[in-house]
Design a protein around this motif. Structure first.
Motif, short mmCIF file in Angstrom:
data_model
loop_
_atom_site.label_atom_id
_atom_site.label_comp_id
_atom_site.label_asym_id
_atom_site.label_seq_id
_atom_site.Cartn_x
_atom_site.Cartn_y
_atom_site.Cartn_z
N TYR A 169 25.58 -13.73 19.52
CA TYR A 169 25.78 -13.84 20.96
C TYR A 169 24.59 -13.23 21.69
O TYR A 169 24.33 -12.03 21.60
N SER A 171 22.97 -13.32 25.64
CA SER A 171 23.14 -13.80 27.00
C SER A 171 21.88 -13.52 27.80
O SER A 171 21.22 -12.50 27.62
N THR A 189 21.98 -8.46 24.06
CA THR A 189 22.72 -8.64 22.80
C THR A 189 23.27 -7.26 22.47
O THR A 189 23.96 -6.68 23.28
N ASP A 313 31.23 -22.65 28.38
CA ASP A 313 30.57 -21.48 27.80
C ASP A 313 30.67 -20.32 28.78
O ASP A 313 30.42 -20.48 29.98
N ARG A 315 28.76 -18.01 29.33
CA ARG A 315 27.48 -17.64 29.94
C ARG A 315 27.06 -18.63 31.02
O ARG A 315 26.01 -18.44 31.65
N CYS A 365 31.80 -18.90 23.53
CA CYS A 365 30.34 -18.92 23.45
C CYS A 365 29.93 -19.73 22.23
O CYS A 365 30.61 -19.75 21.20
#
Length: 384
Positions: A169, A171, A189, A313, A315, A365
């Motif tokens: 993950y 972002s 992260t 998602d 994000r 995600c």
């Protein structure tokens, strides 16, 4: 033979109505701004910009381009979408092409294009979208790509440890449009990193345990949310910093990973929108009342004349649109970015208890790009 009076009329009509005005391209900024303000869709704006250089310049100097981001719905971008292409060789009887597809909710039958190279969205990992820019990362390298023009910005390689590469993950978000003088790219992260756009290096951010997943702007102030759904004010200068806003949840349904909450600005309100999987269709917004101490999250049953736009998602940011009836939409409804088109259902008191649970929007995600909503980057750079 024409009379003298008719000749005088013909001669007068051949002269420009305004001295020095020889055609549409010579219209001054005042009338052009009035024409632009009457635009009813992105297609109208694109047509305005494409008319000629002077009209394009008038759009660039238009003092309130960001207002279009509440008047029009965002555009739906679908990656790796199948489109019919009859000129292609047959593949088991099918003539299909994989490409980026753009859908305008106002003109769903009008084809629009985005210019992201296929290699970017097929090979790099999705990290987020912000101010009309797609943010992707791979093995410590980041790329910021304008969704519609394809213009790329390449930050330096991230100074990550060996553990960073194994992180699933990642972002990424911008603190302001790329052209802004104080724009930063934040990548999070296990650690958060800051890249002042245009600089030569990253710096590691000391945000305690905060992992920033979203930044929104409300009335000129930047607010951030971390992965524990805490809210902060974000200070951009003289250096980046966070100040937590103490909040209190009103009611029993506090935010958690189970309800997939996310922030969206509706006019002067900051909303946290949650998806409750035990409700149908399960979308419930809460408004942050900052007039109290601590600030309170209060349930919003009436969304008034706003519509919400959400992607799969976590994000991908949420968006809001005011008075959607102007373009054929519905107030108090949520529009979910689907693989084929978009799905709509009621919010707050507009929820339909008999609706199918399949109407729930699901947020997670993924490394691959999912369908998302986006406004063109040009609408975020108002003239100073």
């Amino acid at each position: 033979m024409q009379s003298h009076s008719k000749l005088r009329i013909a001669s007068a009509s051949a002269q420009p109505a305004v001295p020095g005005l020889h055609g549409w391209a010579d219209l001054p900024d005042g009338p052009l701004s009035s024409i632009l303000a009457l635009s009813g869709s992105f297609r109208d704006v694109l047509a305005f910009v494409a008319t000629c250089r002077s009209w394009c310049a008038a759009f660039s100097s238009y003092p309130n381009r960001s207002a279009f981001c509440t008047r029009f719905p965002p555009l739906l971008v679908q990656f790796n979408a199948c489109v019919q292409a009859p000129d292609l060789p047959s593949n088991k009887g099918r003539h299909e092409l994989r490409t980026c597809k753009v859908i305008d909710p106002i003109n769903k039958n009008i084809a629009l294009r985005c210019q992201i190279p296929q290699a970017i969205y097929q090979e790099m990992h999705f990290a987020g979208t912000s101010y009309g820019q797609l943010i992707c990362c791979l093995a410590g390298y980041c790329l910021v790509v304008d969704v519609f023009s394809g213009a790329e910005v390449s930050p330096p390689r991230l100074p990550f440890s060996s553990d960073f590469e194994s992180e699933f993950y990642v972002s990424g978000t911008l603190t302001a449009p790329l052209a802004s003088p104080n724009s930063h790219l934040l990548v999070s992260t296990a650690t958060s990193f800051d890249w002042p756009v245009g600089s030569d290096s990253w710096s590691e951010l000391q945000f305690s345990d905060a992992w920033i997943v979203q930044i929104v702007e409300l009335n000129g102030q930047f607010l951030a949310m971390d992965d524990w759904y805490k809210i902060y004010t974000l200070q951009l200068s003289p250096q980046l910093g966070l100040q937590e806003i103490t909040t209190e949840w009103v009611g029993d349904l506090a935010p958690s990973s189970y309800v997939d909450p996310w922030l969206v600005v509706c006019g002067n309100m900051l909303l946290m929108v949650s998806c409750f999987k035990t409700m149908s269709p399960g979308c419930l917004p809460h408004h942050l009342d900052m007039s109290t101490n601590p600030a309170k999250w209060v349930e919003v049953n009436q969304l008034d004349n706003w519509a919400l736009f959400v992607a799969g998602d976590v994000r991908s940011p949420l968006f809001s649109c005011m008075s959607p009836e102007r373009w054929g939409g519905r107030s108090k409804w949520l529009y979910y970015a689907g693989c084929r088109s978009f799905i709509a259902h009621g919010v707050g008191d507009e929820r339909d208890p008999s609706a199918s649970p399949k109407l729930e929007y699901k947020r997670s995600c993924s490394r691959e790009l999912q369908p998302l909503w986006v406004y063109p980057s040009t609408f975020y750079s108002d003239a100073q």
